[in-house]
Structures are given as C-alpha cells and as structure tokens.
Write a protein that holds these residues in place. Structure first.
Motif, PDB file in Angstrom:
ATOM      1  N   ALA A 155       0.834  -1.212   0.000  1.00  0.00           N
ATOM      2  CA  ALA A 155       0.000   0.000   0.000  1.00  0.00           C
ATOM      3  C   ALA A 155       0.864   1.256   0.000  1.00  0.00           C
ATOM      4  O   ALA A 155       0.558   2.242  -0.685  1.00  0.00           O
ATOM      5  CB  ALA A 155      -0.929  -0.014   1.210  1.00  0.00           C
ATOM      6  N   ALA A 156       1.972   1.216   0.754  1.00  0.00           N
ATOM      7  CA  ALA A 156       2.882   2.363   0.772  1.00  0.00           C
ATOM      8  C   ALA A 156       3.530   2.562  -0.593  1.00  0.00           C
ATOM      9  O   ALA A 156       3.695   3.693  -1.065  1.00  0.00           O
ATOM     10  CB  ALA A 156       3.953   2.162   1.842  1.00  0.00           C
ATOM     11  N   LEU A 157       3.898   1.464  -1.263  1.00  0.00           N
ATOM     12  CA  LEU A 157       4.481   1.563  -2.603  1.00  0.00           C
ATOM     13  C   LEU A 157       3.475   2.130  -3.593  1.00  0.00           C
ATOM     14  O   LEU A 157       3.837   2.894  -4.499  1.00  0.00           O
ATOM     15  CB  LEU A 157       4.965   0.187  -3.071  1.00  0.00           C
ATOM     16  N   MET A 158       2.202   1.748  -3.442  1.00  0.00           N
ATOM     17  CA  MET A 158       1.177   2.285  -4.333  1.00  0.00           C
ATOM     18  C   MET A 158       1.042   3.791  -4.170  1.00  0.00           C
ATOM     19  O   MET A 158       0.799   4.519  -5.137  1.00  0.00           O
ATOM     20  CB  MET A 158      -0.165   1.601  -4.050  1.00  0.00           C
ATOM     21  N   ILE A 159       1.201   4.267  -2.945  1.00  0.00           N
ATOM     22  CA  ILE A 159       1.114   5.700  -2.698  1.00  0.00           C
ATOM     23  C   ILE A 159       2.357   6.410  -3.226  1.00  0.00           C
ATOM     24  O   ILE A 159       2.287   7.486  -3.823  1.00  0.00           O
ATOM     25  CB  ILE A 159       0.926   5.971  -1.197  1.00  0.00           C
ATOM     26  N   ALA A 160       3.527   5.791  -3.017  1.00  0.00           N
ATOM     27  CA  ALA A 160       4.780   6.447  -3.368  1.00  0.00           C
ATOM     28  C   ALA A 160       5.131   6.308  -4.848  1.00  0.00           C
ATOM     29  O   ALA A 160       5.636   7.251  -5.462  1.00  0.00           O
ATOM     30  CB  ALA A 160       5.916   5.882  -2.514  1.00  0.00           C
ATOM     31  N   TYR A 161       4.872   5.138  -5.434  1.00  0.00           N
ATOM     32  CA  TYR A 161       5.312   4.864  -6.806  1.00  0.00           C
ATOM     33  C   TYR A 161       4.169   4.590  -7.780  1.00  0.00           C
ATOM     34  O   TYR A 161       4.389   4.579  -8.989  1.00  0.00           O
ATOM     35  CB  TYR A 161       6.276   3.676  -6.820  1.00  0.00           C
ATOM     36  N   GLY A 162       2.976   4.328  -7.278  1.00  0.00           N
ATOM     37  CA  GLY A 162       1.838   4.120  -8.157  1.00  0.00           C
ATOM     38  C   GLY A 162       1.259   2.722  -8.086  1.00  0.00           C
ATOM     39  O   GLY A 162       1.968   1.742  -7.835  1.00  0.00           O
ATOM     40  N   ILE A 163      -0.048   2.650  -8.327  1.00  0.00           N
ATOM     41  CA  ILE A 163      -0.745   1.373  -8.295  1.00  0.00           C
ATOM     42  C   ILE A 163      -0.281   0.466  -9.423  1.00  0.00           C
ATOM     43  O   ILE A 163      -0.017  -0.726  -9.230  1.00  0.00           O
ATOM     44  CB  ILE A 163      -2.270   1.605  -8.380  1.00  0.00           C
ATOM     45  N   LYS A 164      -0.167   1.025 -10.637  1.00  0.00           N
ATOM     46  CA  LYS A 164       0.186   0.198 -11.796  1.00  0.00           C
ATOM     47  C   LYS A 164       1.560  -0.447 -11.625  1.00  0.00           C
ATOM     48  O   LYS A 164       1.718  -1.656 -11.862  1.00  0.00           O
ATOM     49  CB  LYS A 164       0.164   1.031 -13.073  1.00  0.00           C
ATOM     50  N   ARG A 165       2.559   0.311 -11.237  1.00  0.00           N
ATOM     51  CA  ARG A 165       3.904  -0.240 -11.100  1.00  0.00           C
ATOM     52  C   ARG A 165       3.946  -1.348 -10.053  1.00  0.00           C
ATOM     53  O   ARG A 165       4.616  -2.371 -10.245  1.00  0.00           O
ATOM     54  CB  ARG A 165       4.895   0.866 -10.717  1.00  0.00           C
ATOM     55  N   THR A 166       3.219  -1.152  -8.962  1.00  0.00           N
ATOM     56  CA  THR A 166       3.190  -2.172  -7.911  1.00  0.00           C
ATOM     57  C   THR A 166       2.516  -3.441  -8.417  1.00  0.00           C
ATOM     58  O   THR A 166       2.985  -4.559  -8.154  1.00  0.00           O
ATOM     59  CB  THR A 166       2.465  -1.633  -6.675  1.00  0.00           C
ATOM     60  N   MET A 167       1.413  -3.298  -9.143  1.00  0.00           N
ATOM     61  CA  MET A 167       0.730  -4.463  -9.702  1.00  0.00           C
ATOM     62  C   MET A 167       1.625  -5.222 -10.683  1.00  0.00           C
ATOM     63  O   MET A 167       1.717  -6.455 -10.646  1.00  0.00           O
ATOM     64  CB  MET A 167      -0.558  -4.037 -10.405  1.00  0.00           C
ATOM     65  N   LEU A 168       2.298  -4.492 -11.571  1.00  0.00           N
ATOM     66  CA  LEU A 168       3.152  -5.138 -12.566  1.00  0.00           C
ATOM     67  C   LEU A 168       4.305  -5.888 -11.909  1.00  0.00           C
ATOM     68  O   LEU A 168       4.631  -7.018 -12.302  1.00  0.00           O
ATOM     69  CB  LEU A 168       3.700  -4.090 -13.541  1.00  0.00           C
TER      70      LEU A 168
ATOM     71  N   LEU B 196      -1.671 -11.578 -17.369  1.00  0.00           N
ATOM     72  CA  LEU B 196      -2.295 -10.365 -16.825  1.00  0.00           C
ATOM     73  C   LEU B 196      -1.400  -9.139 -16.960  1.00  0.00           C
ATOM     74  O   LEU B 196      -1.888  -8.003 -16.901  1.00  0.00           O
ATOM     75  CB  LEU B 196      -2.644 -10.577 -15.354  1.00  0.00           C
ATOM     76  N   ILE B 197      -0.103  -9.334 -17.131  1.00  0.00           N
ATOM     77  CA  ILE B 197       0.821  -8.202 -17.178  1.00  0.00           C
ATOM     78  C   ILE B 197       0.460  -7.211 -18.283  1.00  0.00           C
ATOM     79  O   ILE B 197       0.360  -6.006 -18.032  1.00  0.00           O
ATOM     80  CB  ILE B 197       2.277  -8.705 -17.302  1.00  0.00           C
ATOM     81  N   PRO B 198       0.242  -7.649 -19.543  1.00  0.00           N
ATOM     82  CA  PRO B 198      -0.130  -6.663 -20.567  1.00  0.00           C
ATOM     83  C   PRO B 198      -1.488  -6.009 -20.314  1.00  0.00           C
ATOM     84  O   PRO B 198      -1.692  -4.846 -20.679  1.00  0.00           O
ATOM     85  CB  PRO B 198      -0.131  -7.477 -21.863  1.00  0.00           C
ATOM     86  N   LEU B 199      -2.429  -6.722 -19.697  1.00  0.00           N
ATOM     87  CA  LEU B 199      -3.730  -6.113 -19.391  1.00  0.00           C
ATOM     88  C   LEU B 199      -3.570  -4.946 -18.424  1.00  0.00           C
ATOM     89  O   LEU B 199      -4.177  -3.886 -18.597  1.00  0.00           O
ATOM     90  CB  LEU B 199      -4.675  -7.165 -18.799  1.00  0.00           C
ATOM     91  N   VAL B 200      -2.769  -5.155 -17.398  1.00  0.00           N
ATOM     92  CA  VAL B 200      -2.538  -4.081 -16.431  1.00  0.00           C
ATOM     93  C   VAL B 200      -1.827  -2.910 -17.097  1.00  0.00           C
ATOM     94  O   VAL B 200      -2.183  -1.742 -16.904  1.00  0.00           O
ATOM     95  CB  VAL B 200      -1.714  -4.609 -15.237  1.00  0.00           C
ATOM     96  N   ALA B 201      -0.817  -3.207 -17.922  1.00  0.00           N
ATOM     97  CA  ALA B 201      -0.054  -2.143 -18.579  1.00  0.00           C
ATOM     98  C   ALA B 201      -0.944  -1.305 -19.495  1.00  0.00           C
ATOM     99  O   ALA B 201      -0.762  -0.086 -19.605  1.00  0.00           O
ATOM    100  CB  ALA B 201       1.093  -2.755 -19.376  1.00  0.00           C
ATOM    101  N   LEU B 202      -1.925  -1.919 -20.152  1.00  0.00           N
ATOM    102  CA  LEU B 202      -2.761  -1.208 -21.115  1.00  0.00           C
ATOM    103  C   LEU B 202      -3.930  -0.466 -20.480  1.00  0.00           C
ATOM    104  O   LEU B 202      -4.273   0.642 -20.894  1.00  0.00           O
ATOM    105  CB  LEU B 202      -3.300  -2.194 -22.160  1.00  0.00           C
ATOM    106  N   PHE B 203      -4.555  -1.055 -19.465  1.00  0.00           N
ATOM    107  CA  PHE B 203      -5.852  -0.556 -19.028  1.00  0.00           C
ATOM    108  C   PHE B 203      -5.897   0.103 -17.657  1.00  0.00           C
ATOM    109  O   PHE B 203      -6.897   0.739 -17.329  1.00  0.00           O
ATOM    110  CB  PHE B 203      -6.881  -1.693 -19.056  1.00  0.00           C
ATOM    111  N   VAL B 204      -4.883  -0.058 -16.840  1.00  0.00           N
ATOM    112  CA  VAL B 204      -4.933   0.527 -15.498  1.00  0.00           C
ATOM    113  C   VAL B 204      -4.333   1.927 -15.531  1.00  0.00           C
ATOM    114  O   VAL B 204      -3.126   2.096 -15.752  1.00  0.00           O
ATOM    115  CB  VAL B 204      -4.196  -0.353 -14.472  1.00  0.00           C
TER     116      VAL B 204
END
Length: 427
Positions: free
Chosen positions: A70-83, A182-190
């Motif tokens: 959650a801290a990484l999502m705040i600091a670096y972004g949701i998409k990067r953390t998911m990928l 799922l990696i390309p889906l997240v990269a394209l749509f999130v």
C-alpha cells in the motif's frame, strides 16, 4: 500506454475489472498449495507438515507485504506495484518446476510467491476504491473482495484435474501462465488516477470529500508511520484480532486443508475441489451483498453476524456424513460468509483512520488475517500428522469464530452506550 474510452466517466469500472482479475489470479496462486499437498507428498515423499509449512510462509507473507505494498502504491503508483507483483508471481511459480528439496518449495511457493501475491492483495482493492470511487465504496470493495475468494476456489477443480495421478507440474505451469497473461492487461488498461483519463471519481460531485493525495514522499517508513498512528486506536486492535480469526477460518484452514480433509472421508480430490469452487461461487453473492449491506447498516453488527454464522458452520462440519447433500449445504452457508467480513472491516478502517492512512492501516489489519491463516495452514497440518484427523483443528477454529462474534457484539454495545451517554451530556 493507457487505452482511452470515449465514455471516460465509466473508466473507473474498467480499472475495477482489471483489478478484479489480478486479485483473482493472485488469490488463486495462494490456494494452489492446497491442491499440491497430496501430489508433492506422493512424488517427493515429503511429510504433510513440511508441505504445510511452505504454504504457511506464503500465506503469512501474502499478508505481511500488504502494508508495504500500500505504501508503494502511494509512493510509486498502483500500476507499477501491480506489474512488479504479477511478474514476481509468474517467475516464482515457474521456477518451482526445478525444485528437488523441501527448501526449494519454501523459497518459491513460500517466500517469492508470498511477496508477489502480497503486492496484489486486498490492499490493492482498498487503494483502487479510495482513488476511483467517491460513492458505492462498500459495494465495489465487496466485488473486489469476492474476487479473492473466487480466485482461491473457483479454479481448484481445474487445477485438481491437472493434478490427477500426482502430476503437479501442469498445475505450476497453469498458474504461472495466468500471472504472465495479466501483465499486458494491467499495462494497457490501469490508469493511475482519474485525472489521467480526463475523468472524475465515480459518483464525485462538487460537494464530495476531496480525493486522497496522489502521492506521498517515497520513504520506507511510510507503512510504519501509519501503523504507529493506528496502534493507539482501539479499533485497530479489534479489526486486527477479528481479521486474525477470519484468516484462520478461511484460506488458512478450509482453503488449504479442505481437499485433504475430504480425502480422509473418501471424497475424491476433484470432487473436493468442486466443493471449494461452490464455496467460491456463493462467495461472489455473499461478499458483494455484504458490500451493499455495509453501505446501509452498522458494519460492527454485520461482523458479529458473519463471525457467528461461520463459527457455527465449522463446529457442525466434523459431525456431518460428508455426503453430497450435507457438503453442498455446508458450501452454500460457508460460501455466503467466506470473506463477507472484508467490506465492513474496510469501512470501519476508513471511518477510523481517514483516506490518507486507511489503505496502509488496512494492510496491517490484513497482516492479522494472514497470520491467522498461516497459523491454521501449518497448525492443521501438524494436528493431522500427530493425531491422524483434522477434527480438532476445525472445532477449534469454529469456537474462535464464535468468540470473535461475541467480542464484536460487546464492543458494539459499549460503543452504543457511549454514544447515548455523550448525546445525553450534550442535550
């Protein structure tokens, strides 16, 4: 690159859909060790307690990584953390194809996949809801929470079919491929924020509360700072303790050991996996409905009901005949209540800790969930190894759920009394 839709107001639901799939696959990987117990036991000759230990490590890290995620999502972004999480999940599971020793299994399915799945866990749903929705937060959190149970359970019949005859490698390949796809889906749509697609939060008006800040300073202490603030609030310890019981009674015990438990009663692995799939199917309705109820009723009362019904189900399970009808009835009741606790828990966290800290604090609360799950995953394996039966483990977990229900009722009653006393004092 972000795919831009004409109807930008609906983009929040696109993000929810991709997040739903990511949570589904992540939770599915965490439930896969339940399918692998018997095949690995037969193929390598490892004992059940050793195999359960690897599952417990993965489950615990799945929760422990949450607040830092959650801290990484705040600091670096949701998409990067998911990928990053999806890539690590795919790598960790695929590399287990070459394992030969128990510590290899602990390293791949315990340590690495635990970290990867922890980056794509329930805290992700809380972060997406806070960032993309100004209204219907309970309903959306219920939908995303349901995906975790669905991922844990709905794929199990297919994975059990792949594992027939002790063939564990096809199971590993399947879950690794699902993560990679799922990696390309997240990269394209999130998208990172509604502003990135020219939209506002779903349901946002000029009178809505301001959205949480886009980013905070990237510091490793961000997660601990939120924990230190929350630790002074009694609500944190109530939610942490009850969520410990939630994890112990669901993915830790039933999710990890139900197939093996049914096997002790003569139920074939594919049929037992189908039972878990049925639980996951009804959880879609139970947890989504719980989100709808959370938007309308006192979340503390909902928690008391959920834990009470779950405890009664688990206490009754060892005394049924394990026939299709009785197991089906158990699956319906337990499925409706599988993780219905998440929406009211998130709402209480949001109310107590605010938009800034709530996603991180919920991550710490989820540590309690996964600590309970890890204790059950390992403890039930030890109990089965020592006593030859899972019955004491299921009875103990059911009693703990009933205790959690009583505690929530007591806290709710005390809160209502304090509220009335304050109202009388100001009258």
């Amino acid at each position: 690159m972000i795919f831009r839709f004409r109807q930008r107001a609906a983009y929040a639901w696109i993000v929810v859909a991709v997040t739903f799939l990511a949570l589904l696959v992540s939770a599915g990987i965490r439930s896969t060790p339940g399918v692998l117990i018997v095949p690995l036991e037969a193929y390598f000759g490892w004992d059940r307690a050793t195999i359960s230990f690897a599952a417990a490590v993965g489950i615990f890290l799945y929760g422990l990584v949450g607040p830092f995620s959650a801290a990484l999502m705040i600091a670096y972004g949701i998409k990067r953390t998911m990928l990053a999480g999806l890539a690590l999940m795919s790598f960790a599971t695929l590399s287990s194809l070459w394992m030969t020793e128990p510590w290899h299994y602990v390293l791949t399915w315990g340590l690495f996949s635990g970290i990867g799945t922890g980056a794509v866990a329930s805290v992700l749903g809380a972060a997406v809801v806070n960032r993309w929705f100004a209204t219907q937060q309970g309903l959306v959190m219920g939908m995303l929470s349901a995906s975790t149970a669905t991922g844990s359970l709905v794929f199990l019949p297919f994975l059990a079919w792949l594992a027939e005859g002790g063939a564990w490698r096809p199971v590993v390949i399947a879950v690794s491929a699902a993560s990679a796809l799922l990696i390309p889906l997240v990269a394209l749509f999130v998208a990172e924020h509604p502003d990135d697609v020219g939209a506002r939060r779903h349901g946002e008006t000029d009178q809505s509360a301001p959205p949480p800040p886009l980013k905070q300073a990237a510091t490793p202490w961000l997660a601990f700072e939120a924990l230190f603030r929350a630790a002074h609030h009694p609500m944190f310890w109530l939610l942490f303790g009850t969520f410990f019981v939630c994890g112990l009674t669901t993915n830790g015990l039933v999710g990890t050991h139900m197939i093996a438990y049914c096997g002790d009663h003569g139920v074939a692995p594919v049929a037992a996996a189908g039972l878990l799939s049925l639980i996951g199917f009804f959880d879609l309705f139970g947890t989504t409905g719980s989100g709808w109820l959370t938007d309308r009723y006192d979340p503390r009362r909902l928690l008391a009901v959920y834990y009470g019904l779950r405890g009664l189900s688990l206490v009754a399970l060892p005394f049924i005949d394990f026939g299709p009808v009785s197991l089906g009835i158990f699956a319906v009741f337990f499925g409706l209540d599988w993780i219905a606790t998440i929406p009211p828990t998130v709402k209480l966290a949001n109310q107590a800790f605010g938009a800034r800290d709530a996603p991180i604090v919920f991550g710490w609360i989820a540590v309690g969930h996964q600590a309970g799950a890890a204790a059950a995953a390992f403890g039930a394996g030890v109990v089965r190894e020592a006593l030859g039966t899972y019955t004491p483990a299921f009875l103990t977990s059911g009693m703990l759920a009933l205790v959690a229900s009583v505690v929530v009722v007591a806290v709710s009653a005390r809160g209502n009394q304090l509220g009335r006393a304050q109202g009388d004092a100001t009258a």
